[in-house]
Design a protein around this motif. Structure first.
Motif, short mmCIF file in Angstrom:
data_model
loop_
_atom_site.label_atom_id
_atom_site.label_comp_id
_atom_site.label_asym_id
_atom_site.label_seq_id
_atom_site.Cartn_x
_atom_site.Cartn_y
_atom_site.Cartn_z
N THR A 41 0.83 -1.21 0.00
CA THR A 41 0.00 0.00 0.00
C THR A 41 0.86 1.25 0.00
N LEU A 42 1.90 1.25 0.87
CA LEU A 42 2.81 2.40 0.91
C LEU A 42 3.53 2.60 -0.42
N ALA A 43 3.91 1.49 -1.05
CA ALA A 43 4.60 1.59 -2.35
C ALA A 43 3.68 2.21 -3.39
N ASN A 44 2.41 1.79 -3.40
CA ASN A 44 1.45 2.36 -4.36
C ASN A 44 1.18 3.83 -4.08
N ILE A 45 1.07 4.17 -2.77
CA ILE A 45 0.84 5.57 -2.41
C ILE A 45 2.03 6.43 -2.83
N VAL B 129 4.53 10.49 -6.37
CA VAL B 129 5.53 10.84 -7.38
C VAL B 129 4.85 11.27 -8.67
N SER B 130 3.77 10.57 -9.03
CA SER B 130 3.05 10.91 -10.25
C SER B 130 2.36 12.26 -10.14
N MET B 131 1.79 12.57 -8.97
CA MET B 131 1.04 13.81 -8.78
C MET B 131 1.96 15.04 -8.75
N TYR B 132 3.08 14.89 -8.05
CA TYR B 132 3.95 16.06 -7.84
C TYR B 132 5.20 16.04 -8.71
N GLY B 133 5.28 15.06 -9.60
CA GLY B 133 6.45 14.96 -10.46
C GLY B 133 6.63 16.17 -11.36
N GLU B 134 5.52 16.67 -11.91
CA GLU B 134 5.61 17.81 -12.81
C GLU B 134 6.10 19.06 -12.08
N ARG B 135 5.71 19.21 -10.81
CA ARG B 135 6.11 20.40 -10.05
C ARG B 135 7.62 20.42 -9.83
N PHE B 136 8.21 19.22 -9.66
CA PHE B 136 9.64 19.14 -9.39
C PHE B 136 10.39 18.58 -10.59
N ASN B 137 9.86 18.82 -11.79
CA ASN B 137 10.45 18.27 -13.00
C ASN B 137 11.85 18.80 -13.25
N HIS B 138 12.17 20.00 -12.71
CA HIS B 138 13.50 20.55 -12.89
C HIS B 138 14.55 19.73 -12.16
N ALA B 139 14.14 19.00 -11.11
CA ALA B 139 15.09 18.20 -10.35
C ALA B 139 15.30 16.83 -10.99
N MET B 140 14.21 16.17 -11.35
CA MET B 140 14.31 14.85 -12.00
C MET B 140 13.04 14.60 -12.78
N PRO B 141 13.13 14.38 -14.10
CA PRO B 141 11.94 14.19 -14.91
C PRO B 141 11.13 12.98 -14.45
N LEU B 142 9.82 13.09 -14.55
CA LEU B 142 8.93 12.00 -14.16
C LEU B 142 8.79 11.02 -15.31
N GLN C 115 9.20 6.10 -11.28
CA GLN C 115 8.17 5.51 -10.43
C GLN C 115 8.54 4.07 -10.04
N SER C 116 9.10 3.32 -10.98
CA SER C 116 9.47 1.93 -10.69
C SER C 116 10.57 1.87 -9.64
N ILE C 117 11.54 2.79 -9.73
CA ILE C 117 12.63 2.80 -8.75
C ILE C 117 12.10 3.09 -7.35
N VAL C 118 11.19 4.07 -7.23
CA VAL C 118 10.61 4.41 -5.93
C VAL C 118 9.86 3.21 -5.35
N LYS C 119 9.03 2.57 -6.16
CA LYS C 119 8.24 1.43 -5.69
C LYS C 119 9.14 0.27 -5.29
N PHE C 120 10.16 0.00 -6.09
CA PHE C 120 11.07 -1.11 -5.82
C PHE C 120 11.83 -0.89 -4.51
N LEU C 121 12.33 0.31 -4.29
CA LEU C 121 13.09 0.60 -3.08
C LEU C 121 12.22 0.46 -1.83
N ILE C 122 10.97 0.94 -1.89
CA ILE C 122 10.08 0.84 -0.73
C ILE C 122 9.77 -0.62 -0.40
N ILE C 123 9.54 -1.42 -1.44
CA ILE C 123 9.24 -2.84 -1.20
C ILE C 123 10.44 -3.55 -0.60
#
Length: 256
Positions: free
Chosen positions: A5-9, A14-27, A32-40
């Motif tokens: 559940t935490l991985a999906n959240i 990341v999907s919702m706020y990715g565009e806001r922080f696109n200057h740091a790392m493109p979405l 998204q896969s890296i974030v989910k994999f690390l949390i799991i």
């Protein structure tokens, strides 16, 4: 269940706020896969440690198994790290208009863990392994910014008054530059003669557009208006002519 559940959240955040922080790392899907994999992975290790299972031998085993898997999946891992490198370096970003070494042009749709998706202007999708993308010669029309130079080559008759042609051409280019939405309005067009060709004197008209697709329309409108203005002013745009020496041809075919 909590970890999943935490991985999906986290993925949704990341999907919702990715565009806001696109200057740091493109979405991208890779991000998204890296974030989910690390949390799991981290969550699973925390659960094992909480129920009294020592994770040190497990980590050792995973390290050895990881080396074997890395050798077996060498191409896949190469594409994965190449995609990660492309995403972090931001040399190619989502939405960029690029030209491939093979000549195809399109928009970067996504950078995945294995392939990069490029949507051509023909509405087709090209899937290129990330390792190939990182090693290819690619023209990025959006880097470092979207503005680009539009060059139109024109040829006029040898009997033309070059100063008059230059003045008329500049007027048309300036009109396009100031009135068309896709043109950079404060840019002064340039006229540069460069070649005595077989049937014409050639020159380049240099303009500037706000982005790649606008540049196509700028060139389209300029050619139409320039042709109309040349016709009105009596300026001749020549075309190649082949002259045949009939006497010489007769002499060749009439040989005994």
């Amino acid at each position: 269940s909590i970890i999943l559940t935490l991985a999906n959240i986290a993925t949704e955040i990341v999907s919702m706020y990715g565009e806001r922080f696109n200057h740091a790392m493109p979405l991208t899907n890779l991000s998204q896969s890296i974030v989910k994999f690390l949390i799991i992975i981290i969550g699973s290790l925390m659960v094992l440690n909480a129920i009294g299972i020592s994770i040190t031998p497990l980590l050792t085993t995973l390290g050895i198994a990881g080396m074997a898997v890395a050798l077996a999946l060498q191409d896949t891992l190469t594409n994965f790290f190449a995609g990660f490198s492309i995403t972090v370096s931001k040399i190619i970003r989502l939405g960029d208009v690029i030209k491939l070494e093979s000549g195809e042009e399109g928009i970067v749709e996504d950078i995945g863990w294995r392939v990069t998706k490029i949507k051509l202007f023909t509405n087709n999708i090209i899937l290129i392994p990330n390792s190939k993308v990182s090693q290819s010669l690619i023209t990025n029309y959006n880097f470092p910014d979207k503005e680009l130079v539009v060059v139109v080559q024109v040829g006029i008759h040898y009997n033309s008054d070059l100063k008059f042609v230059e003045n008329i051409t500049f007027q048309v280019a300036k009109e396009i530059q100031q009135s068309f939405d896709g043109a950079v309005q404060n840019f002064e067009p340039l006229i540069r003669f460069h070649t005595f060709d077989n049937s014409s004197i050639n020159f380049n008209v240099i303009m500037r557009a706000t982005e790649f697709t606008a540049g196509i329309i700028v060139k389209h409108e300029f050619i139409k208006r320039l042709h109309e203005r040349y016709k009105k002013e009596g300026i001749v745009i020549p075309y190649p002519i082949m002259a045949i020496n009939l006497e010489q041809e007769k002499a060749i075919f009439n040989k005994p």
